[in-house]
Write a protein that holds these residues in place. Structure first.
Motif, PDB file in Angstrom:
ATOM      1  N   PHE A 156      54.303  39.611  41.019  1.00  0.00           N
ATOM      2  CA  PHE A 156      53.232  40.448  40.509  1.00  0.00           C
ATOM      3  C   PHE A 156      51.763  40.148  40.615  1.00  0.00           C
ATOM      4  O   PHE A 156      51.347  39.041  40.491  1.00  0.00           O
ATOM      5  N   LEU A 157      51.017  41.191  41.362  1.00  0.00           N
ATOM      6  CA  LEU A 157      49.746  40.785  41.480  1.00  0.00           C
ATOM      7  C   LEU A 157      48.758  41.737  40.699  1.00  0.00           C
ATOM      8  O   LEU A 157      48.890  43.063  40.809  1.00  0.00           O
ATOM      9  N   PHE A 158      48.100  41.149  39.820  1.00  0.00           N
ATOM     10  CA  PHE A 158      46.890  41.936  39.186  1.00  0.00           C
ATOM     11  C   PHE A 158      45.701  42.060  39.688  1.00  0.00           C
ATOM     12  O   PHE A 158      44.780  40.964  40.156  1.00  0.00           O
ATOM     13  N   LEU A 159      45.029  43.246  39.904  1.00  0.00           N
ATOM     14  CA  LEU A 159      43.802  43.498  40.730  1.00  0.00           C
ATOM     15  C   LEU A 159      42.740  43.401  39.490  1.00  0.00           C
ATOM     16  O   LEU A 159      42.703  44.396  38.574  1.00  0.00           O
ATOM     17  N   SER A 160      42.096  42.223  39.438  1.00  0.00           N
ATOM     18  CA  SER A 160      40.847  41.863  38.534  1.00  0.00           C
ATOM     19  C   SER A 160      39.764  42.357  39.207  1.00  0.00           C
ATOM     20  O   SER A 160      39.755  43.250  40.271  1.00  0.00           O
ATOM     21  N   SER A 161      38.529  42.043  38.788  1.00  0.00           N
ATOM     22  CA  SER A 161      37.109  42.328  39.440  1.00  0.00           C
ATOM     23  C   SER A 161      36.335  41.271  39.212  1.00  0.00           C
ATOM     24  O   SER A 161      36.330  40.672  38.296  1.00  0.00           O
ATOM     25  N   SER A 162      35.467  41.481  40.311  1.00  0.00           N
ATOM     26  CA  SER A 162      34.186  40.575  40.271  1.00  0.00           C
ATOM     27  C   SER A 162      33.452  40.687  38.846  1.00  0.00           C
ATOM     28  O   SER A 162      32.434  39.916  38.616  1.00  0.00           O
TER      29      SER A 162
END
Length: 358
Positions: A156-162
């Motif tokens: 599972f990959l969660f796209l977080s943010s800068s």
């Protein structure tokens, strides 16, 4: 200029390039079932196109399951994929829990899930702050619960943010994964920043024997695939140059940005999933090789599209003044000193061609 028929040849060429760069990694995707949320967005849609490309050109036999907020007839970015036999799509408002029908549409065990949902456009994530917060928390929780309860092991990959870093002090620039960010409830962007942080916490809770999780803090991705109406700064400049024949800026454009081209972002994200050397949980996904000011961006676009640029005088207080991520953790793990990223001038030209159906 046709506003509906985008130049998909650009996307196909990018898929070819990405397959070459990941030649040693892509066999690990063959015969896998991959679930992508936010599939009508910039990154999610490109990943869908890439997996479809692998099926067509490498006989990869990947089963692609995709969802986004849009109903199928309105999923304009991936409408060309929806009728394919290897592609299954359903609409999901991931500020709400997956219901039984949606779980059924996911159709049994998932090998890889990539959470690309979450409004990346400030105009959207500020419009409904509660919904923004729930998307980044209820969404990943629902998927992780599904993965935890299935028989098969998964990734599972969660796209977080800068965005979670806010505006770091000078001694934290370039910004590493170890910087915890700032917190200011008076900043209207906190709904997005803090919900992404909580999404990371939720994701980390499931890391274990059953699920291998990764968190990607993505910064300022741009490229072909954005749709008309995208309100992010770079796309807005392109639309103003194309349709208004001038670029009127809101401020002087002094803020500095390190933009990351879409194909480069996808390469790093897929490496986090596939490359066994990437053993840590959290990674930045950004460009540490080229910095431009917002005015530079407007000027480059204006020069290509022959549109004058006019500076504004407003103060955009809530936006970060400098976005510059350290990529040392990723580079050290894959043992490289240079990521060989797409130069900004080249990326801008390709992005503009996406809107010019030739």
């Amino acid at each position: 200029m046709n506003l509906i028929n985008y130049n998909h040849r650009i996307i196909e060429n990018e898929c070819i390039d990405l397959a070459k760069k990941l030649a040693s990694q892509i066999p690990a995707l063959f015969q896998k079932k991959i679930f992508i949320t936010g599939a009508n967005g910039l990154i999610g849609s490109f990943l869908c196109d890439f997996f479809a490309h692998l099926n067509e050109n490498f006989k990869a036999d990947i089963k692609i399951v995709a969802s986004s907020y849009s109903e199928p007839e309105n999923a304009n970015r991936i409408k060309h994929l929806i009728e394919r036999d290897d592609f299954k799509y359903f609409s999901w408002d991931c500020s709400k829990y997956l219901n039984s029908l949606q779980k059924k549409l996911m159709d049994c065990d998932i090998d890889v899930a990539i959470f690309c949902s979450g409004y990346g456009q400030p105009g959207k994530f500020l419009k409904d702050k509660t919904k923004t917060s729930l998307i980044n928390t209820i969404g990943p929780f629902s998927i992780l619960e599904h993965l935890q309860n299935q028989e098969r092991k998964s990734k599972f990959l969660f796209l977080s943010s800068s965005e979670i870093y806010g505006s770091p002090p000078e001694d934290q620039v370039p910004t590493s994964e170890n910087y915890s960010g700032d917190f200011d409830l008076n900043n209207p962007r906190e709904c997005y920043k803090q919900s992404k942080k909580l999404g990371e916490v939720i994701t980390s809770c499931y890391n274990g024997k059953k699920i291998d999780v990764k968190i990607a803090r993505v910064a300022l991705t741009y490229g072909p695939g954005a749709l008309i109406g995208d309100k992010r700064v770079l796309q807005e400049f392109i639309f103003k140059a194309m349709f208004d024949r001038e670029i009127r800026m809101m401020d002087e454009g002094l803020s500095k940005r390190n933009y990351l081209y879409l194909t480069d972002a996808a390469m790093i994200i897929l490496n986090l999933i596939l490359n066994s050397k990437c053993r840590k949980m959290v990674y930045n996904v950004g460009n540490d090789e080229e910095t431009v000011t917002v005015f530079d961006v407007a000027e480059k676009i204006g020069n290509i599209l022959d549109a004058p640029v006019k500076k504004g005088k407003r103060s955009l207080g809530s936006a970060p003044k400098l976005v510059y991520l350290s990529m040392n953790r990723y580079k050290n793990d894959i043992n490289t000193k240079n990521l060989s990223l797409t130069p900004f001038d080249e990326g801008i030209e390709k992005t503009i061609r996406w809107f010019q159906d030739e």
